[in-house]
Structures are given as C-alpha cells and as structure tokens.
Design a protein around this motif. Sequence first.
Motif, PDB file in Angstrom:
ATOM      1  N   HIS A  78      -8.131  74.910 -19.081  1.00 54.29           N
ATOM      2  CA  HIS A  78      -9.034  75.948 -18.571  1.00 54.29           C
ATOM      3  C   HIS A  78      -8.249  76.946 -17.716  1.00 54.29           C
ATOM      4  N   HIS A  82      -8.178  64.652 -19.047  1.00 56.91           N
ATOM      5  CA  HIS A  82      -7.790  65.386 -17.843  1.00 56.91           C
ATOM      6  C   HIS A  82      -6.329  65.161 -17.458  1.00 56.91           C
ATOM      7  N   PHE A  96     -15.271  76.421 -14.604  1.00 57.89           N
ATOM      8  CA  PHE A  96     -14.495  75.216 -14.872  1.00 57.89           C
ATOM      9  C   PHE A  96     -15.334  73.955 -14.751  1.00 57.89           C
ATOM     10  N   TYR A 145      -8.295  75.658 -14.181  1.00 61.52           N
ATOM     11  CA  TYR A 145      -8.201  74.205 -14.084  1.00 61.52           C
ATOM     12  C   TYR A 145      -7.768  73.795 -12.677  1.00 61.52           C
ATOM     13  N   ARG A 166      -2.289  72.686 -17.216  1.00 59.23           N
ATOM     14  CA  ARG A 166      -3.579  72.696 -17.909  1.00 59.23           C
ATOM     15  C   ARG A 166      -4.258  74.071 -17.897  1.00 59.23           C
ATOM     16  N   ARG A 167      -3.578  75.105 -17.464  1.00 64.45           N
ATOM     17  CA  ARG A 167      -4.202  76.429 -17.399  1.00 64.45           C
ATOM     18  C   ARG A 167      -3.848  77.255 -18.630  1.00 64.45           C
ATOM     19  N   ASP A 186      -1.793  71.605 -11.984  1.00 64.13           N
ATOM     20  CA  ASP A 186      -2.854  72.459 -12.516  1.00 64.13           C
ATOM     21  C   ASP A 186      -2.308  73.430 -13.560  1.00 64.13           C
ATOM     22  N   SER A 241     -15.995  71.300 -17.625  1.00 58.00           N
ATOM     23  CA  SER A 241     -15.605  69.909 -17.414  1.00 58.00           C
ATOM     24  C   SER A 241     -16.790  68.972 -17.617  1.00 58.00           C
TER      25      SER A 241
END
Length: 282
Positions: free
Chosen positions: A175, A192, A145, A178, A226-227, A223, A149
């Motif tokens: 990700h 982000h 990650f 994430y 964004r996963r 989180d 990033s």
Amino acid sequence: VVSLAAVLNANNNLLSCTAATDTYPRAPCPLLQLTFSTDVPGFYEATERKGQITATAEWVENFLTKYRLCPYTKSISDSAIALTDVGIKPGPIKIISGDGGGSKYSCRAADLSSSFWAAVAQLLRTPEDEMATILLVSPSFDTDFLGFSAVCDNLIEGSVEATGSKAYIGRAWFHPEYCTDAVGHGTVVAGHAVPNSLLKSFVLSQRGPNQCPNDESLARANDAVRRTPHATINILRRDQLLAAQKYEASLPAQSRPAANSIYVRNALKLSDVSTETRNARL
C-alpha cells in the motif's frame, strides 16, 4: 460453503451483503445465496485511474528489482528465477486492475475480493512460464490503508482459509501508506510485513547491535518494502514458494541464507536509502 458463508457474514460491514446456504439433502447441491444492499457505506463510483498498470510496472523495475528486494525477481518479464533446478520455470509478472468490476457503482470490498478470486483462477490455470505471479492493484483504497488492510485480513484471508486455498497460493499486501505499526500485530500475520519489534530482533541476532539502525529508521525501512504506487495484492504460487525453500535448503551451508535473513537484508538496504530517494522511486 458453510464456512465461506460464515466469513461473508462476519464481514457484512465491508461487503454490504448477507449470505445464506443450503446443502444436501435439502438442496441437490451446495447453495450459496448472496443478498446485497446499497444502504450501507462502502459503495463508490468506479472510475478508471489511468496509469495504474504503468506506475506499478515502474515500481517493479525501479524499486523492487533495483534494490533486489525479492531475490527471485529480475524484472517485470522475468520472475521466479533461479528455481529451474527444483522444477520451476521463470515467467513474467502480470499486473491486473482490481477496481470497477464492470459496474459504474461498486462496493470496494466486493470488487477487490471478486477481482482477487478471478486473479487466483487466472494464475492457477495459466502455465507458470506465461504468468509467474500477479500484482492486483486497487487504487480506490490508495488513501485508506486501514480499510484496505481490513478487507485483506478479514474478508480475503478469511475466504482463503475457508476454501483451503493456502495450499495453492500465497498472499502479500502492499500500500502507498503501508504502516507496520498501524497493523498492530505482535507476531507474523499472513500477508503483512513482520512486526518492527520482531525485525529488530532478527537484525540484532544476525548482524549485532553495531549494524542495527535506530528504531525509527528500521520501522521506516520495513514500511518502505511494502509501499507501492497503489494498494496492491501480490498473489503467489504456493509451489514456487515451496520450491524456493527447497532450493535454499539445498545450498552448501556456507551459502545458505539464514532464516529470516531476507527481512534483515531488505531493512538494512533500505535504511541506507534516503526518504527522498524512496519517495522518488514510488
């Protein structure tokens, strides 16, 4: 060209290359020369990871749209919805692989950056009703990650800034691992999730302390938004983002979403979903 070369040289540790420029009158046109080396870390043997497109499409259908995390996405084939009154036609989501680059041995950062700009060109030259947005997947970064990033924040975002491309595209990073806290940002950073501390302030101001989950649950939900099954960049059309703002501003006051309410709604929604269920969806 000079600004872009500066970004490339600043990310030499990621790209394994150096950039040199020449401009008029020394050259008849702007020149950017790249010199690559294989003597530094970052090269990998590119292999096809079967199922990456399918897994990402299933994430869209079984997670993103199931929980309505994006109010303008109905399905993999129907995105940028509800914006026809402000001049936007709905269209499908295109999923593209960002690994390999046609070479057996590749530099991950160069592959992802090259695939990103190829995808940007493809998106902008394709009618919106044939391609609303792009999900660019890069499984070579799935277990890294922070490396992913770094490429997104420094190389890709830097090149977007250097070329003035923010006027045409939006970006969002996703990700499998994430972690908002690992990003280490205290304010909004392009691409982000919002910082957990800022998200908490949004929830408290809009819903009050009685509806605010504890810090651990809130961070886990932030989180989870964004996963994705694979490291992924969502490339969006700037005109769609502006149209969404225009549409929301045109709504009656009682129906108009509060600023940052999408973050609050998604976090509260996913904080109610068990970890086991979220993992199963991924």
